[in-house]
Design a protein around this motif. Structure first.
Motif, mmCIF file in Angstrom:
data_model
loop_
_atom_site.group_PDB
_atom_site.id
_atom_site.type_symbol
_atom_site.label_atom_id
_atom_site.label_comp_id
_atom_site.label_asym_id
_atom_site.label_seq_id
_atom_site.Cartn_x
_atom_site.Cartn_y
_atom_site.Cartn_z
ATOM 1 N N PRO A 47 2.116 57.981 48.769
ATOM 2 C CA PRO A 47 1.218 58.996 49.195
ATOM 3 C C PRO A 47 1.302 59.996 48.102
ATOM 4 O O PRO A 47 0.037 60.786 47.961
ATOM 5 N N ASP A 48 1.936 60.363 47.242
ATOM 6 C CA ASP A 48 2.218 61.397 46.303
ATOM 7 C C ASP A 48 2.585 61.252 44.874
ATOM 8 O O ASP A 48 3.793 61.337 44.799
ATOM 9 N N ALA A 49 1.820 60.533 44.131
ATOM 10 C CA ALA A 49 2.007 60.050 42.822
ATOM 11 C C ALA A 49 2.922 61.150 41.975
ATOM 12 O O ALA A 49 3.579 60.825 41.163
ATOM 13 N N ALA A 50 2.143 62.340 42.386
ATOM 14 C CA ALA A 50 2.500 63.459 41.210
ATOM 15 C C ALA A 50 4.179 63.707 41.661
ATOM 16 O O ALA A 50 4.713 64.371 40.566
ATOM 17 N N ALA A 51 4.909 63.192 42.756
ATOM 18 C CA ALA A 51 6.129 63.754 42.955
ATOM 19 C C ALA A 51 7.074 62.710 42.179
ATOM 20 O O ALA A 51 8.446 62.960 42.241
ATOM 21 N N ILE A 52 6.764 62.021 41.467
ATOM 22 C CA ILE A 52 7.527 60.751 40.715
ATOM 23 C C ILE A 52 7.566 61.241 39.371
ATOM 24 O O ILE A 52 6.759 61.465 38.761
ATOM 25 N N PRO A 53 8.810 61.238 38.984
ATOM 26 C CA PRO A 53 9.311 61.789 37.650
ATOM 27 C C PRO A 53 8.552 60.487 36.433
ATOM 28 O O PRO A 53 8.342 59.449 37.243
ATOM 29 N N GLU A 54 8.655 60.796 35.291
ATOM 30 C CA GLU A 54 8.037 60.093 34.382
ATOM 31 C C GLU A 54 8.993 58.788 34.065
ATOM 32 O O GLU A 54 8.562 57.868 33.919
ATOM 33 N N VAL A 55 10.198 58.889 34.418
ATOM 34 C CA VAL A 55 11.197 57.595 34.384
ATOM 35 C C VAL A 55 11.788 57.351 35.667
ATOM 36 O O VAL A 55 12.032 58.520 36.331
ATOM 37 N N PHE A 56 11.704 56.519 36.242
ATOM 38 C CA PHE A 56 12.449 56.141 37.611
ATOM 39 C C PHE A 56 12.788 54.872 38.010
ATOM 40 O O PHE A 56 12.677 54.011 37.014
ATOM 41 N N LEU A 57 13.646 54.655 38.910
ATOM 42 C CA LEU A 57 14.375 53.370 39.337
ATOM 43 C C LEU A 57 13.616 52.703 40.605
ATOM 44 O O LEU A 57 13.354 53.406 41.537
ATOM 45 N N LEU A 58 13.058 51.657 40.216
ATOM 46 C CA LEU A 58 12.200 50.817 41.218
ATOM 47 C C LEU A 58 13.150 49.559 41.871
ATOM 48 O O LEU A 58 13.639 48.850 41.043
ATOM 49 N N SER A 59 12.970 49.520 43.189
ATOM 50 C CA SER A 59 13.600 48.635 44.112
ATOM 51 C C SER A 59 12.677 47.740 44.542
ATOM 52 O O SER A 59 12.055 48.506 45.451
ATOM 53 N N ALA A 60 12.676 46.561 44.545
ATOM 54 C CA ALA A 60 11.780 45.805 45.593
ATOM 55 C C ALA A 60 12.078 44.243 45.668
ATOM 56 O O ALA A 60 12.639 43.679 44.792
ATOM 57 N N ALA A 61 11.853 43.597 46.702
ATOM 58 C CA ALA A 61 12.238 42.259 46.807
ATOM 59 C C ALA A 61 11.706 41.379 45.826
ATOM 60 O O ALA A 61 12.211 40.276 45.257
ATOM 61 N N CYS A 62 10.454 41.752 45.096
ATOM 62 C CA CYS A 62 9.878 41.206 44.224
ATOM 63 C C CYS A 62 10.372 40.941 42.776
ATOM 64 O O CYS A 62 9.892 40.198 41.811
ATOM 65 N N LEU A 63 11.420 42.073 42.705
ATOM 66 C CA LEU A 63 12.091 42.245 41.571
ATOM 67 C C LEU A 63 13.584 41.534 41.525
ATOM 68 O O LEU A 63 14.269 41.630 42.538
ATOM 69 N N PRO A 64 14.056 40.800 40.304
ATOM 70 C CA PRO A 64 15.418 40.057 40.458
ATOM 71 C C PRO A 64 16.332 41.167 40.623
ATOM 72 O O PRO A 64 17.322 41.103 41.285
ATOM 73 N N ASP A 65 16.296 42.404 40.292
ATOM 74 C CA ASP A 65 17.059 43.698 40.078
ATOM 75 C C ASP A 65 16.475 44.774 40.106
ATOM 76 O O ASP A 65 15.128 44.980 39.819
ATOM 77 N N ALA A 66 16.978 46.079 40.515
ATOM 78 C CA ALA A 66 16.318 47.025 40.425
ATOM 79 C C ALA A 66 16.052 47.261 38.927
ATOM 80 O O ALA A 66 16.655 46.973 38.141
ATOM 81 N N ALA A 67 14.652 47.908 38.683
ATOM 82 C CA ALA A 67 14.389 48.242 37.429
ATOM 83 C C ALA A 67 13.832 49.639 36.931
ATOM 84 O O ALA A 67 13.463 50.419 37.900
ATOM 85 N N VAL A 68 14.319 50.071 35.696
ATOM 86 C CA VAL A 68 13.954 51.328 35.136
ATOM 87 C C VAL A 68 12.419 51.185 34.763
ATOM 88 O O VAL A 68 11.979 50.353 33.812
ATOM 89 N N CYS A 69 11.823 52.288 35.214
ATOM 90 C CA CYS A 69 10.279 52.149 34.884
ATOM 91 C C CYS A 69 10.016 53.397 34.137
ATOM 92 O O CYS A 69 10.443 54.484 34.547
ATOM 93 N N ARG A 70 8.956 53.378 33.409
ATOM 94 C CA ARG A 70 8.322 54.483 32.745
ATOM 95 C C ARG A 70 6.841 54.643 32.932
ATOM 96 O O ARG A 70 5.958 53.668 33.009
ATOM 97 N N VAL A 71 6.400 55.926 33.520
ATOM 98 C CA VAL A 71 4.974 55.937 33.854
ATOM 99 C C VAL A 71 4.027 55.884 32.810
ATOM 100 O O VAL A 71 4.215 56.601 31.640
ATOM 101 N N VAL A 72 3.012 55.099 32.804
ATOM 102 C CA VAL A 72 1.917 54.956 31.752
ATOM 103 C C VAL A 72 0.887 55.701 32.319
ATOM 104 O O VAL A 72 0.145 56.528 31.340
ATOM 105 N N TRP A 73 0.411 55.624 33.462
ATOM 106 C CA TRP A 73 -0.745 56.410 33.755
ATOM 107 C C TRP A 73 -0.607 56.724 35.430
ATOM 108 O O TRP A 73 0.284 56.138 36.031
ATOM 109 N N ARG A 74 -1.253 57.645 35.878
ATOM 110 C CA ARG A 74 -1.167 57.791 37.368
ATOM 111 C C ARG A 74 -2.417 58.552 37.717
ATOM 112 O O ARG A 74 -3.069 59.202 36.945
#
Length: 85
Positions: A47-74
């Motif tokens: 709902p609000d992509a602006a609320a997400i910091p430039e670096v965040f931790l993503l968890s999802a069943a489609c990922l083997p482990d939680a992943a550290v992500c860096r925003v490229v665009w939004r």
């Protein structure tokens, strides 16, 4: 020269359409939808992509482990991010 429909991604992406969670800190998460996934990154909607910091931790069943992500665009509701190593 690139023409309409030319794929510019280095790695193929896979359509997912699955829920995930973005950890803002150790006590707060925001739900998201994982749309596209590749070996190097992901496209998410929420709902609000602006609320997400430039670096965040993503968890999802489609990922083997939680992943550290860096925003490229939004934009308002979508984030394109790369996986950090």
């Amino acid at each position: 020269m690139l023409t309409a429909g030319t794929e510019r991604r280095i790695e193929p992406r896979h359509r997912v359409g699955e829920g995930g969670e973005i950890a803002l800190d150790e006590h707060t998460t925001i739900g998201c939808l994982v749309h596209d996934l590749s070996a190097s990154g992901v496209r998410l909607t929420l709902p609000d992509a602006a609320a997400i910091p430039e670096v965040f931790l993503l968890s999802a069943a489609c990922l083997p482990d939680a992943a550290v992500c860096r925003v490229v665009w939004r934009d308002d509701e979508t984030i394109g991010a790369r996986f950090e190593n």
